[in-house]
Structure formats: C-alpha cells, structure tokens
Scaffold this active site. Structure first.
Site, PDB file in Angstrom:
ATOM      1  NE  ARG A 191      67.060  52.986  28.158  1.00 24.98           N
ATOM      2  CZ  ARG A 191      66.952  53.815  29.190  1.00 24.98           C
ATOM      3  NH1 ARG A 191      67.797  53.753  30.207  1.00 24.98           N
ATOM      4  NH2 ARG A 191      65.992  54.730  29.206  1.00 24.98           N
ATOM      5  CE  LYS A 216      62.605  56.875  26.253  1.00 26.04           C
ATOM      6  NZ  LYS A 216      64.008  57.302  26.454  1.00 26.04           N
ATOM      7  CG  HIS A 220      60.444  56.758  30.876  1.00 23.14           C
ATOM      8  ND1 HIS A 220      61.335  57.612  31.453  1.00 23.14           N
ATOM      9  CD2 HIS A 220      59.457  56.573  31.783  1.00 23.14           C
ATOM     10  CE1 HIS A 220      60.891  57.951  32.667  1.00 23.14           C
ATOM     11  NE2 HIS A 220      59.756  57.327  32.881  1.00 23.14           N
ATOM     12  NE  ARG A 241      66.508  54.098  35.831  1.00 23.04           N
ATOM     13  CZ  ARG A 241      66.509  55.088  34.939  1.00 23.04           C
ATOM     14  NH1 ARG A 241      65.383  55.432  34.319  1.00 23.04           N
ATOM     15  NH2 ARG A 241      67.604  55.729  34.657  1.00 23.04           N
ATOM     16  CB  THR A 268      70.773  56.666  29.848  1.00 23.68           C
ATOM     17  OG1 THR A 268      70.270  56.644  31.179  1.00 23.68           O
ATOM     18  CG2 THR A 268      70.006  57.643  28.997  1.00 23.68           C
ATOM     19  CG  ASN A 283      67.185  55.509  25.513  1.00 25.19           C
ATOM     20  OD1 ASN A 283      66.034  55.831  25.234  1.00 25.19           O
ATOM     21  ND2 ASN A 283      67.853  56.069  26.491  1.00 25.19           N
TER      22      ASN A 283
HETATM   23  P1  ATP Z   1      64.316  57.728  30.639  1.00 29.24           P
HETATM   24  O1  ATP Z   1      63.946  58.884  31.555  1.00 29.24           O
HETATM   25  O2  ATP Z   1      63.853  57.905  29.212  1.00 29.24           O
HETATM   26  O3  ATP Z   1      63.967  56.396  31.256  1.00 29.24           O
HETATM   27  P2  ATP Z   1      66.932  57.826  31.693  1.00 29.24           P
HETATM   28  O4  ATP Z   1      66.255  58.033  33.015  1.00 29.24           O
HETATM   29  O5  ATP Z   1      67.839  56.662  31.559  1.00 29.24           O
HETATM   30  O6  ATP Z   1      65.904  57.691  30.525  1.00 29.24           O
HETATM   31  P3  ATP Z   1      67.322  60.664  31.519  1.00 29.24           P
HETATM   32  O7  ATP Z   1      68.546  61.313  32.056  1.00 29.24           O
HETATM   33  O8  ATP Z   1      66.061  60.807  32.282  1.00 29.24           O
HETATM   34  O9  ATP Z   1      67.689  59.146  31.252  1.00 29.24           O
HETATM   35  O10 ATP Z   1      67.125  61.189  30.020  1.00 29.24           O
HETATM   36  C1  ATP Z   1      65.879  61.014  29.362  1.00 29.24           C
HETATM   37  C2  ATP Z   1      66.087  60.588  27.927  1.00 29.24           C
HETATM   38  O11 ATP Z   1      66.682  61.677  27.214  1.00 29.24           O
HETATM   39  C3  ATP Z   1      67.072  59.416  27.716  1.00 29.24           C
HETATM   40  O12 ATP Z   1      66.450  58.168  27.824  1.00 29.24           O
HETATM   41  C4  ATP Z   1      67.559  59.669  26.310  1.00 29.24           C
HETATM   42  O13 ATP Z   1      66.612  59.221  25.347  1.00 29.24           O
HETATM   43  C5  ATP Z   1      67.610  61.186  26.256  1.00 29.24           C
HETATM   44  N1  ATP Z   1      68.926  61.752  26.603  1.00 29.24           N
HETATM   45  C6  ATP Z   1      69.386  62.005  27.849  1.00 29.24           C
HETATM   46  N2  ATP Z   1      70.587  62.597  27.817  1.00 29.24           N
HETATM   47  C7  ATP Z   1      70.889  62.756  26.498  1.00 29.24           C
HETATM   48  C8  ATP Z   1      71.985  63.349  25.799  1.00 29.24           C
HETATM   49  N3  ATP Z   1      72.990  63.919  26.440  1.00 29.24           N
HETATM   50  N4  ATP Z   1      71.961  63.339  24.442  1.00 29.24           N
HETATM   51  C9  ATP Z   1      70.923  62.768  23.782  1.00 29.24           C
HETATM   52  N5  ATP Z   1      69.858  62.214  24.384  1.00 29.24           N
HETATM   53  C10 ATP Z   1      69.833  62.204  25.726  1.00 29.24           C
HETATM   54 MG    MG Z   2      64.819  59.483  33.374  1.00 33.02          MG
END
Ligand code: ATP
Ligand code: MG
Length: 196
Positions: free
Chosen positions: A137, A11, A160, A120, A126, A157
C-alpha cells in the site's frame, strides 16, 4: 510451529493498474507458498459475507473516518449526516460492495509460518499515507480517507489480506473450494525449514 493460511485479494484498482505480478511476487519472494490462485468476479453476497457484520468491525471502520476528519479539521457529518462510528462503518461496507465488483478480483491463498503477520506487514497500513514505504500500500497507493469518503467510495488500497488466523480460515473457505488448493513441498521449504 505456527503454519497458517492467509487469503489475499488484489482489489479492482490493483487489477486495473496491471500490477498483479508485482504484488504476487512480493509474497513469493518472502518465501510464502502459494497454494491457490484465481480470478473471480465477486458477487454482492460474497462481499457481504467476506467483511464482518459485527458492531466492532463497523465501529473500527467508522472510527477511521472520524479520526482522520478530526485530524484534518473536517466534519464527517458533511458526508455521512452523522458522527456515529457504527453508522459510518455500515455505509463504508455498502461502498465496498460496489468497489469490489468494479472488475474481476485476483485471489490468492498463501501458506507459511506466521503467515498472517507476514501478509499484514507486507500489505502495510490500511490508510495509504500511513503505509510505510516498501509495503504494497505504501508503494502503490496514495488515496486519502476524506477524498474517498467525499466520493462515496472506500479507500482504493490495492490489496486485502486476512488479519487474524480465524479470519484467514473463514476467508479461504469462503473464496476457495478444497480442490482449488494445492498441497506440495517447495525446494526452498525442504532446504530452509527441514526439521531433520
Ligand atoms: P482489508 O480488510 O481490505 O485487508 P484492512 O483490514 O486493512 O483492509 P478494514 O478495517 O478491514 O481494513 O477495512 C476494509 C477496507 O475498507 C479497507 O481496506 C478500505 O478499503 C476500506 N475502508 C476501511 N475504513 C474506511 C474508511 N473509514 N473510509 C473509506 N474506506 C475505508
Ligand atoms: Mg480487514
């Protein structure tokens, strides 16, 4: 045998901090095969298509805020004017569109056995404070949910990583054309995983 493809996106925070090489190296070191790599300035349409538009995904994302705010004795309504997880998730998705266009993103496709679980694991939780040391992360980020939400942005973070086999396939097809993916055998692969 469970050979899978996973999409990785470094990112804008990872790109800006100049740690692309360090991050890619972790996936190479573990033995995953890189079959595609490129830079792209993401469009709004692509980011919308990338993150799911389902109630379940919005609820998961919103619940992350609610759980964190409750843990810290904070009220999510101060930022979101609601305590509804789905509405909060929709707001975060809007912020993701801005975040992922702050600079070009670095994209990679990796392939290997159980690749989804491996990417993962290497990426970590996350939420940076919950991401174990040794994960990307955990080692390279320390943002918090409440700080991010208060500043109307998603967690920075770094990376992705696809989180299901189906998402991996969908995401690889969304970001890469077939001719941008390469099929080849590595020396390690020949030696380590040969079925002879
Ligand atoms: P990614 O899809 O980016 O790999 P992830 O699968 O760990 O991350 P997701 O639940 O898909 O998490 O959320 C996508 C992205 O949105 C997260 O990586 C983070 O940057 C952001 N995000 C998710 N939840 C929140 C939240 N509650 N507040 C702020 N940012 C969030
Ligand atoms: Mg995700």
């Amino acid at each position: 045998m469970n050979k899978q493809k996973a999409l990785l996106i470094i990112k804008p925070d990872g790109v800006q901090r100049g740690i692309i090489g360090k991050i890619v190296s972790r996936f190479e070191t573990v033995g995953l095969k890189i079959i595609g790599l490129k830079f792209e300035w993401a469009t709004k349409e692509k980011i919308i298509a990338h993150y799911p538009e389902t109630e379940a995904w919005f609820a998961k994302v919103g619940q992350r805020t609610l759980t964190n705010y409750e843990k810290k004795g904070l009220d999510a309504r101060s930022v979101f004017k609601t305590n509804d997880a789905v509405s909060i998730g929709k707001t975060v998705k809007g912020w993701l569109i801005t975040y992922l266009q702050e600079s070009p993103v670095f994209l990679a496709v990796v392939e290997g056995y159980d690749a989804i679980e491996i990417v993962r694991k290497l990426s970590g939780n996350t939420i940076p404070v919950l991401a174990a040391p040794g994960t990307i992360r955990g080692d390279f980020s320390h943002d918090t949910i409440d700080l991010a939400n208060e500043q109307n942005r998603p967690l920075r973070n770094i990376i992705h990583a696809s989180d299901t086999v189906e998402d991996g396939e969908k995401e690889v097809n969304l970001w890469f054309k077939p001719e941008e993916l390469f099929s080849y055998e590595t020396a390690g692969e020949k030696f380590m995983y040969s079925m002879k």
